[in-house]
Design a protein around this motif. Structure first.
Motif, PDB file in Angstrom:
ATOM      1  N   ILE A 146     -16.072   0.930  57.215  1.00  0.00           N
ATOM      2  CA  ILE A 146     -15.389  -0.305  56.807  1.00  0.00           C
ATOM      3  C   ILE A 146     -13.918  -0.160  57.162  1.00  0.00           C
ATOM      4  CG2 ILE A 146     -14.779  -1.806  54.876  1.00  0.00           C
ATOM      5  CD1 ILE A 146     -17.434  -0.953  53.571  1.00  0.00           C
ATOM      6  N   SER A 147     -13.463  -0.993  58.073  1.00  0.00           N
ATOM      7  CA  SER A 147     -12.083  -0.944  58.554  1.00  0.00           C
ATOM      8  C   SER A 147     -11.154  -1.713  57.625  1.00  0.00           C
ATOM      9  CB  SER A 147     -12.031  -1.554  59.955  1.00  0.00           C
ATOM     10  OG  SER A 147     -10.725  -2.001  60.249  1.00  0.00           O
ATOM     11  N   ARG A 148      -9.904  -1.331  57.609  1.00  0.00           N
ATOM     12  CA  ARG A 148      -8.894  -2.058  56.827  1.00  0.00           C
ATOM     13  C   ARG A 148      -8.807  -3.524  57.231  1.00  0.00           C
ATOM     14  NH1 ARG A 148      -4.064  -2.287  59.961  1.00  0.00           N
ATOM     15  NH2 ARG A 148      -4.110  -0.831  61.716  1.00  0.00           N
ATOM     16  N   LEU A 149      -9.286  -3.863  58.444  1.00  0.00           N
ATOM     17  CA  LEU A 149      -9.323  -5.259  58.890  1.00  0.00           C
ATOM     18  C   LEU A 149     -10.045  -6.156  57.891  1.00  0.00           C
ATOM     19  CD1 LEU A 149     -10.485  -4.570  62.543  1.00  0.00           C
ATOM     20  CD2 LEU A 149      -8.229  -5.445  61.882  1.00  0.00           C
ATOM     21  N   LEU A 150     -10.981  -5.561  57.174  1.00  0.00           N
ATOM     22  CA  LEU A 150     -11.854  -6.340  56.296  1.00  0.00           C
ATOM     23  C   LEU A 150     -11.517  -6.178  54.820  1.00  0.00           C
ATOM     24  CD1 LEU A 150     -15.251  -5.401  58.036  1.00  0.00           C
ATOM     25  CD2 LEU A 150     -13.992  -7.554  58.282  1.00  0.00           C
ATOM     26  N   VAL A 151     -10.477  -5.408  54.502  1.00  0.00           N
ATOM     27  CA  VAL A 151     -10.268  -5.003  53.107  1.00  0.00           C
ATOM     28  C   VAL A 151      -8.972  -5.573  52.533  1.00  0.00           C
ATOM     29  CG1 VAL A 151      -9.982  -3.013  51.564  1.00  0.00           C
ATOM     30  CG2 VAL A 151     -11.624  -2.897  53.458  1.00  0.00           C
ATOM     31  N   SER A 152      -9.082  -6.219  51.381  1.00  0.00           N
ATOM     32  CA  SER A 152      -7.909  -6.808  50.726  1.00  0.00           C
ATOM     33  C   SER A 152      -7.311  -5.917  49.654  1.00  0.00           C
ATOM     34  CB  SER A 152      -8.277  -8.150  50.080  1.00  0.00           C
ATOM     35  OG  SER A 152      -8.717  -9.056  51.059  1.00  0.00           O
ATOM     36  N   GLY A 153      -8.112  -5.021  49.089  1.00  0.00           N
ATOM     37  CA  GLY A 153      -7.595  -4.164  48.029  1.00  0.00           C
ATOM     38  C   GLY A 153      -8.403  -2.889  47.904  1.00  0.00           C
ATOM     39  N   VAL A 154      -7.715  -1.810  47.531  1.00  0.00           N
ATOM     40  CA  VAL A 154      -8.364  -0.507  47.365  1.00  0.00           C
ATOM     41  C   VAL A 154      -8.066   0.025  45.966  1.00  0.00           C
ATOM     42  CG1 VAL A 154      -8.640   1.814  48.307  1.00  0.00           C
ATOM     43  CG2 VAL A 154      -7.872  -0.040  49.794  1.00  0.00           C
ATOM     44  N   VAL A 155      -9.109   0.466  45.299  1.00  0.00           N
ATOM     45  CA  VAL A 155      -8.977   0.960  43.930  1.00  0.00           C
ATOM     46  C   VAL A 155      -9.468   2.400  43.878  1.00  0.00           C
ATOM     47  CG1 VAL A 155      -9.726   0.648  41.539  1.00  0.00           C
ATOM     48  CG2 VAL A 155      -9.419  -1.361  43.033  1.00  0.00           C
ATOM     49  N   GLU A 156      -8.625   3.312  43.408  1.00  0.00           N
ATOM     50  CA  GLU A 156      -9.121   4.670  43.182  1.00  0.00           C
ATOM     51  C   GLU A 156      -9.836   4.691  41.843  1.00  0.00           C
ATOM     52  OE1 GLU A 156      -7.533   8.743  44.516  1.00  0.00           O
ATOM     53  OE2 GLU A 156      -6.648   8.417  42.531  1.00  0.00           O
ATOM     54  N   ALA A 157     -11.137   4.985  41.885  1.00  0.00           N
ATOM     55  CA  ALA A 157     -11.963   4.954  40.664  1.00  0.00           C
ATOM     56  C   ALA A 157     -12.900   6.155  40.676  1.00  0.00           C
ATOM     57  CB  ALA A 157     -12.761   3.645  40.602  1.00  0.00           C
ATOM     58  N   PRO A 158     -12.393   7.321  40.246  1.00  0.00           N
ATOM     59  CA  PRO A 158     -13.250   8.509  40.211  1.00  0.00           C
ATOM     60  C   PRO A 158     -14.452   8.273  39.290  1.00  0.00           C
ATOM     61  CG  PRO A 158     -10.953   9.061  39.698  1.00  0.00           C
ATOM     62  CD  PRO A 158     -11.046   7.568  39.733  1.00  0.00           C
TER      63      PRO A 158
END
Lengths: 288, 266
Positions: free
Chosen positions: A215-227
């Protein structure tokens, strides 16, 4: 380059009641459970959920957040049926669009490549054609066959959980299967990736083949670190399914008082509260 | 009598579950290089048995995402070299490509081979929500599809299924050439019998397992089975098959937990 890091609650703040949301993973495997738990803490409702369904669908149904489920199955894998989805269906509480699993993939792919539909043989002759009255057929312009015309499944948002990502949204699966998380993101206006760990970009391929960056950043609006953000579903190779906890989830569905208690202990607090409560559960299991 | 050629374990007569496992294996005979997908313990034993004996080119999944060589025990992890990546996306592509023969477990099955794994009752508000149609609609119109019924009864074999999940002969024909072109229903193996299809597309009693009478099967079926001529007895496992089942593929005896009839039959 933009820093897309955010919290699970930030993601939910960008969602609206009535939205169509695609949820990645498969059955009880690599589900974005931390994001689902964040939805349960919010007042979102009337959601249309598109999913290779598991406890994501079950939890949202149990909390009364679901208007409609677009699905081919809802299963917890090692336990065949999710009790909450089952109960919601048997009470007639949720609308459904039930498709063959491959049709679901095809609908996501159609949305992802901006086609209104894609033709398939799947569904023909089955009651998928009768329980989805809007589902039409299309004639082969080159031959004589008539196919099912699977409509695009456009998503307002996709929620997926990956093993690793960088702060820009480049996301990596390290387990055996991507499932259809890439297609979910392609089909969505906005995609949000939770992950076990956010790492510097160069670390993503230090030990793993670049083909794991699906999944490329082209398709991503937000990233959540969730261990442990997929708990209690599996997130190989980081951790397996928590079978004991999954059994507790299923057993708690058997009567309203037990479900109230389960909800109070696990679903009313923050994600940190959840993970601490699970740690206590694990300790009790180990001693039992 | 067969089954006494090798070690002491295999000298005991075959059980019903073992007869069923061999019947499953037989339903894959002649398949060559196809993915053999099987749900349930007895089918899982059957496809491994087929590959270990007369269908060595079958491709078997570890149940997760890999094609794995070798012969490993049911109920545990696959042991053998990985030969292919078979993620769900890859499997879906191969399903539509036709490279699979599946054996599914129907909640209901009718005389024409329509199966239901979705709901009991009305679809809008089911009496019982089951799994959902899963891949049954696509499987049944794209590649060979058979069924395993561990408890043959009138609850499963019904005059009409509540929701057509897997497509039967009548519905495939009605839906036209796009549905019937690759439609290929294979044998139904039950705890009592093996069923195939008559030329008119209706289920036919092919063989009864040792110790089972034709009347028992007829009484446990909620529609008229086609019965033409003398019904054969299902083939009994040979000694090597019993050794493989008992010592290699199912040493823990999980097959007996899936079957109501664990009794010795041969």
């Amino acid at each position: 380059m933009s820093d897309k890091r955010m919290t699970a609650d930030d993601v939910v703040a960008r969602l609206r009641s009535g939205m169509t949301i695609g949820i990645g993973g498969w059955g009880s495997r690599r589900k974005p459970m931390a994001l689902i738990r964040a939805i349960l803490r919010s007042d979102l409702r009337d959601l249309t959920i598109v999913s290779y369904g598991g406890a994501d669908v079950g939890l949202l149904c149990a909390a009364g957040r679901v208007k409609k489920v677009v699905f081919g199955f809802v299963s917890l894998d090692s336990i065949p049926l999710d009790p909450h989805f089952r109960a919601a269906r048997q009470r007639g509480e949720v609308e459904v669009a039930e498709y063959d699993e491959g049709m679901l993939m095809w609908g996501l792919y159609a949305a992802g490549i901006r086609m209104p539909f894609l033709p398939t043989r799947a569904g023909l002759g089955s009651d998928v054609m009768t329980v989805n009255p809007g589902l039409k057929t299309v004639a082969d312009p080159y031959g004589d066959e008539v196919f099912a015309a699977m409509p695009a499944l456009k998503l307002d948002a996709a929620l997926v959980h990956m093993n690793r990502a960088d702060m820009h949204g480049n996301s990596q699966f390290l387990g055996p299967d991507l499932y259809f998380d890439d297609l979910m993101c392609m089909a969505a206006e906005d995609s949000y990736v939770s992950c076990e760990q956010i790492v510097p970009t160069e670390e993503l391929t230090a030990d793993a083949h670049p083909s794991t960056l699906r999944i490329s950043r082209l398709l991503v609006s937000g990233v959540v670190e969730a261990p442990r953000g997929a708990h209690f579903t599996s997130c190989a190779p980081d951790y397996g399914r928590d079978e004991a906890f999954q059994r507790a989830y299923v057993n708690a569905a058997k009567d309203p008082a037990a479900w109230d208690e389960f909800s109070t202990v696990y679903l009313t607090g923050t994600e940190d509260d959840y993970q601490r409560a699970v740690a206590r559960f694990d300790t009790q299991e180990a001693m039992a | 009598m067969s089954g006494a050629e090798t070690g002491t374990l295999v000298q005991a007569p075959a059980t019903r579950a073992e007869v069923c496992a061999v019947a499953v294996a037989e339903s894959y005979r002649g398949d060559g290089e196809l993915i053999a997908s099987a749900f349930g313990t007895v089918p899982a034993i059957g496809v491994r048995l087929a590959r270990a004996t007369f269908e060595p080119d079958l491709v078997l999944s570890d149940g997760e995402a890999y094609g794995v060589r070798g012969t490993w025990a049911v109920g545990g992890p696959a042991e053998g070299p990985i030969e292919s990546w078979m993620s769900f996306n890859q499997i879906f592509n191969l399903v539509w490509n036709g490279k699979r023969h599946i054996m599914m477990i129907p909640s209901q099955l009718d005389a024409h081979g329509n199966s239901n794994i979705s709901v009991i009752g009305e679809h809008a508000k089911p009496k019982v929500q089951l799994l959902g149609v899963r891949g049954a609609p696509g499987n049944s119109v794209y590649h060979p599809t058979g069924y395993w019924v561990p408890a043959h009864s009138t609850r499963v074999f019904v005059p009409a299924v509540d929701m057509v999940s897997g497509v039967g002969h009548d519905n495939a024909a009605k839906a036209g050439p796009a549905a019937s072109r690759y439609h290929d229903l294979r044998e139904v193996v039950t705890n009592l019998a093996v069923l195939d299809y008559a030329p008119d597309g209706r289920l036919r009693l092919k063989s009864v397992h040792p110790g089972v009478t034709v009347d028992e099967v007829v009484d446990a079926t909620g529609f008229d089975l086609v019965i033409d001529g003398d019904v054969q007895e299902t083939r009994r496992p040979d000694g090597e098959e019993l050794r493989l089942i008992r010592e290699v593929i199912d040493p823990r005896g999980l097959r007996n937990a899936e079957m109501r009839d664990g009794e010795v039959v041969a």
